[in-house]
Design a protein around this motif. Structure first.
Motif, PDB file in Angstrom:
ATOM      1  N   LEU A 175      -1.498   8.913  56.344  1.00  0.00           N
ATOM      2  CA  LEU A 175      -1.479   9.945  55.052  1.00  0.00           C
ATOM      3  C   LEU A 175      -2.857  10.312  54.832  1.00  0.00           C
ATOM      4  CD1 LEU A 175       0.278   7.032  54.104  1.00  0.00           C
ATOM      5  CD2 LEU A 175       1.121   8.665  52.389  1.00  0.00           C
ATOM      6  N   ALA A 176      -2.656  11.844  54.951  1.00  0.00           N
ATOM      7  CA  ALA A 176      -4.002  12.471  54.908  1.00  0.00           C
ATOM      8  C   ALA A 176      -4.008  13.754  54.310  1.00  0.00           C
ATOM      9  CB  ALA A 176      -4.685  12.360  56.240  1.00  0.00           C
ATOM     10  N   GLY A 177      -5.259  14.156  53.541  1.00  0.00           N
ATOM     11  CA  GLY A 177      -5.147  15.512  52.960  1.00  0.00           C
ATOM     12  C   GLY A 177      -4.585  15.447  51.579  1.00  0.00           C
ATOM     13  N   GLY A 178      -5.184  16.669  50.896  1.00  0.00           N
ATOM     14  CA  GLY A 178      -4.730  16.836  49.344  1.00  0.00           C
ATOM     15  C   GLY A 178      -3.601  17.119  49.007  1.00  0.00           C
ATOM     16  N   VAL A 179      -3.000  16.380  48.106  1.00  0.00           N
ATOM     17  CA  VAL A 179      -1.669  16.663  47.495  1.00  0.00           C
ATOM     18  C   VAL A 179      -1.682  16.716  46.072  1.00  0.00           C
ATOM     19  CG1 VAL A 179       0.689  15.577  47.364  1.00  0.00           C
ATOM     20  CG2 VAL A 179      -0.728  15.423  49.601  1.00  0.00           C
ATOM     21  N   ARG A 180      -1.118  17.947  45.527  1.00  0.00           N
ATOM     22  CA  ARG A 180      -1.229  17.650  44.131  1.00  0.00           C
ATOM     23  C   ARG A 180       0.075  17.067  43.563  1.00  0.00           C
ATOM     24  NH1 ARG A 180       0.234  22.931  45.927  1.00  0.00           N
ATOM     25  NH2 ARG A 180       2.099  23.747  45.706  1.00  0.00           N
ATOM     26  N   ARG A 181       0.135  16.876  42.359  1.00  0.00           N
ATOM     27  CA  ARG A 181       1.506  16.198  41.924  1.00  0.00           C
ATOM     28  C   ARG A 181       2.592  16.969  41.402  1.00  0.00           C
ATOM     29  NH1 ARG A 181      -0.964  11.143  38.381  1.00  0.00           N
ATOM     30  NH2 ARG A 181      -2.839  10.689  39.435  1.00  0.00           N
ATOM     31  N   PRO A 182       3.622  16.925  42.217  1.00  0.00           N
ATOM     32  CA  PRO A 182       4.865  17.753  42.099  1.00  0.00           C
ATOM     33  C   PRO A 182       5.616  17.511  40.817  1.00  0.00           C
ATOM     34  CG  PRO A 182       5.451  15.794  43.557  1.00  0.00           C
ATOM     35  CD  PRO A 182       3.922  15.646  43.325  1.00  0.00           C
ATOM     36  N   HIS A 183       6.021  18.689  40.592  1.00  0.00           N
ATOM     37  CA  HIS A 183       7.185  18.716  39.462  1.00  0.00           C
ATOM     38  C   HIS A 183       8.392  18.268  39.844  1.00  0.00           C
ATOM     39  CE1 HIS A 183       4.322  20.300  36.789  1.00  0.00           C
ATOM     40  NE2 HIS A 183       4.057  21.512  37.538  1.00  0.00           N
ATOM     41  N   LEU A 184       9.038  17.147  39.360  1.00  0.00           N
ATOM     42  CA  LEU A 184      10.166  16.450  39.844  1.00  0.00           C
ATOM     43  C   LEU A 184      11.361  17.209  39.356  1.00  0.00           C
ATOM     44  CD1 LEU A 184       9.298  12.826  40.151  1.00  0.00           C
ATOM     45  CD2 LEU A 184       9.288  14.565  41.818  1.00  0.00           C
ATOM     46  N   ASP A 185      12.344  17.519  40.134  1.00  0.00           N
ATOM     47  CA  ASP A 185      13.700  18.162  39.739  1.00  0.00           C
ATOM     48  C   ASP A 185      14.664  17.087  39.516  1.00  0.00           C
ATOM     49  OD1 ASP A 185      16.111  19.537  39.116  1.00  0.00           O
ATOM     50  OD2 ASP A 185      15.495  21.204  40.557  1.00  0.00           O
ATOM     51  N   PRO A 186      15.072  16.507  38.375  1.00  0.00           N
ATOM     52  CA  PRO A 186      16.152  15.501  38.483  1.00  0.00           C
ATOM     53  C   PRO A 186      17.447  15.794  39.080  1.00  0.00           C
ATOM     54  CG  PRO A 186      15.275  16.129  35.976  1.00  0.00           C
ATOM     55  CD  PRO A 186      14.770  17.160  37.059  1.00  0.00           C
ATOM     56  N   THR A 243       8.987   8.983  69.149  1.00  0.00           N
ATOM     57  CA  THR A 243       7.599   9.127  68.470  1.00  0.00           C
ATOM     58  C   THR A 243       7.390   7.943  67.418  1.00  0.00           C
ATOM     59  OG1 THR A 243       7.784  11.451  68.954  1.00  0.00           O
ATOM     60  CG2 THR A 243       6.053  10.571  67.681  1.00  0.00           C
ATOM     61  N   GLU A 244       6.240   7.382  67.912  1.00  0.00           N
ATOM     62  CA  GLU A 244       6.187   6.037  66.774  1.00  0.00           C
ATOM     63  C   GLU A 244       5.235   6.362  65.874  1.00  0.00           C
ATOM     64  OE1 GLU A 244       5.028   2.541  68.917  1.00  0.00           O
ATOM     65  OE2 GLU A 244       6.961   2.326  69.895  1.00  0.00           O
ATOM     66  N   LEU A 245       4.476   7.460  65.724  1.00  0.00           N
ATOM     67  CA  LEU A 245       3.625   7.924  64.636  1.00  0.00           C
ATOM     68  C   LEU A 245       3.920   9.048  63.920  1.00  0.00           C
ATOM     69  CD1 LEU A 245       0.551   7.057  63.485  1.00  0.00           C
ATOM     70  CD2 LEU A 245      -0.220   8.364  65.408  1.00  0.00           C
ATOM     71  N   ALA A 246       3.944   9.088  62.547  1.00  0.00           N
ATOM     72  CA  ALA A 246       4.075  10.193  61.924  1.00  0.00           C
ATOM     73  C   ALA A 246       2.619  10.404  61.024  1.00  0.00           C
ATOM     74  CB  ALA A 246       5.136   9.898  60.912  1.00  0.00           C
ATOM     75  N   LEU A 247       2.050  11.535  61.090  1.00  0.00           N
ATOM     76  CA  LEU A 247       1.034  12.219  60.153  1.00  0.00           C
ATOM     77  C   LEU A 247       1.552  12.942  59.100  1.00  0.00           C
ATOM     78  CD1 LEU A 247      -1.846  12.967  59.686  1.00  0.00           C
ATOM     79  CD2 LEU A 247      -1.652  14.728  61.029  1.00  0.00           C
ATOM     80  N   ILE A 248       1.457  12.384  57.731  1.00  0.00           N
ATOM     81  CA  ILE A 248       2.062  12.772  56.669  1.00  0.00           C
ATOM     82  C   ILE A 248       0.821  13.755  56.036  1.00  0.00           C
ATOM     83  CG2 ILE A 248       3.130  12.342  54.290  1.00  0.00           C
ATOM     84  CD1 ILE A 248       4.521  11.279  56.745  1.00  0.00           C
ATOM     85  N   ALA A 249       0.912  14.955  56.065  1.00  0.00           N
ATOM     86  CA  ALA A 249      -0.394  15.827  55.961  1.00  0.00           C
ATOM     87  C   ALA A 249      -0.253  16.745  54.681  1.00  0.00           C
ATOM     88  CB  ALA A 249      -0.361  16.925  57.162  1.00  0.00           C
ATOM     89  N   GLY A 250      -1.548  16.730  54.472  1.00  0.00           N
ATOM     90  CA  GLY A 250      -1.487  17.454  52.897  1.00  0.00           C
ATOM     91  C   GLY A 250      -2.547  18.764  53.343  1.00  0.00           C
ATOM     92  N   ALA A 251      -3.299  19.129  52.455  1.00  0.00           N
ATOM     93  CA  ALA A 251      -4.185  20.530  52.324  1.00  0.00           C
ATOM     94  C   ALA A 251      -5.588  19.863  52.974  1.00  0.00           C
ATOM     95  CB  ALA A 251      -4.378  20.841  51.298  1.00  0.00           C
ATOM     96  N   GLY A 252      -6.589  21.020  53.146  1.00  0.00           N
ATOM     97  CA  GLY A 252      -7.821  20.458  53.747  1.00  0.00           C
ATOM     98  C   GLY A 252      -7.789  20.177  55.065  1.00  0.00           C
TER      99      GLY A 252
END
Length: 269
Positions: free
Chosen positions: A66-77, A2-11
């Motif tokens: 890349l499409a859709g809403g994404v909130r800024r994540p908290h990163l775990d070191p 599969t050559e295409l990826a949809l990186i999906a967020g909210a909405g």
């Protein structure tokens, strides 16, 4: 493969793009953010970004949307692998800036790994209306409010702050910031009493991309919920930069605007 990826967020946008795609695709979602796409997603975390990119390559993916809403994540070191950890200075610098800075880095990382990043309008061009009034009829005052709002949006966009403003009777009632369009319209509804003449339906929500924005990600969007909130704020209509804004669920959005008595105007810059 599969050559295409949809990186999906909210909405609604990822769902609409998934329906428009004419080929199989890999659905990927940032952990903790569930999209409206009905498919089994490939979940990933930013702390493991490099292994995720390698996995996409292994699946045969060469293009991403890349499409859709994404909130800024908290990163775990503790979750970083060594190669993704090398990206931390760039990630933190971008996340401390505006949305455009963070999204430009996201595009750059995908391109560094050999992926072609497509914009939603390349996948579903019908989502971006051409110039013209789609429903209703802006008055001369509406046209003046839209022009003032467009100037305000250009100014705040140049500072990577937001993509929208509400102007009523020549006065700026609200501008968009990190909380987003819905919060801006809710604010405008609560504070309409500050206007010299708050009673009649008047005023315009205007949306446009930020100056110089990479339009492959984070194009402003308008849908039925936007219309409902604009109506609740007592506005006369919604205008946007022609060619620069996504109109989601077009039939439902136009029907909602007609029912509420609002105009929808795809305005030439």
């Amino acid at each position: 493969m599969t050559e295409l990826a949809l990186i999906a967020g909210a909405g609604a946008l990822p769902r609409l793009l998934a329906a428009a795609l004419g080929e199989p695709f890999v659905l990927a979602e940032l952990e903790g953010i569930r999209s409206e796409v009905v498919a089994d997603p490939l979940c990933f975390r930013l702390e493991r970004l490099v292994p995720f990119l390698e996995h996409l390559h292994g699946l045969g993916v060469r293009r991403v949307v890349l499409a859709g809403g994404v909130r800024r994540p908290h990163l775990d070191p503790e979750l970083f692998d060594s190669r993704t950890a090398a990206l931390v200075p760039r990630l933190l610098a971008a996340m401390q800036g505006g949305d455009d800075a963070a999204l430009r880095l996201t595009i750059a990382i995908f391109e560094d790994w050999g992926f072609e990043v497509l914009g939603p309008d390349q996948v579903a061009p019908d989502l971006v209306p051409g110039a013209g009034v789609l429903t209703g009829a802006p008055s001369p005052q509406d046209e003046a409010d839209a022009a003032r709002a467009a100037a305000i949006v250009a100014a705040i966009g140049a500072e990577d702050l937001g993509q929208g403003a509400v102007v009523v009777q020549g006065l700026c009632l609200a501008t968009e910031a990190l909380p987003g369009t819905d919060a801006m319209l809710d604010f405008a509804a609560r504070h309409r009493s500050l206007l010299p003449d708050p009673a009649p339906r008047s005023g315009v929500l205007y949306k446009a991309p930020k100056p110089g924005q990479d339009r492959r990600v984070d194009l402003p969007a308008i849908g039925p919920d936007t219309v409902a909130r604009a109506a609740a704020a007592g506005l006369a209509g919604i205008a946007w930069e022609a060619g620069g804004v996504l109109l989601l669920d077009r039939a439902a959005t136009l029907a909602a605007a007609e029912a509420a008595g609002l105009f929808l105007w795809s305005r030439l810059p």
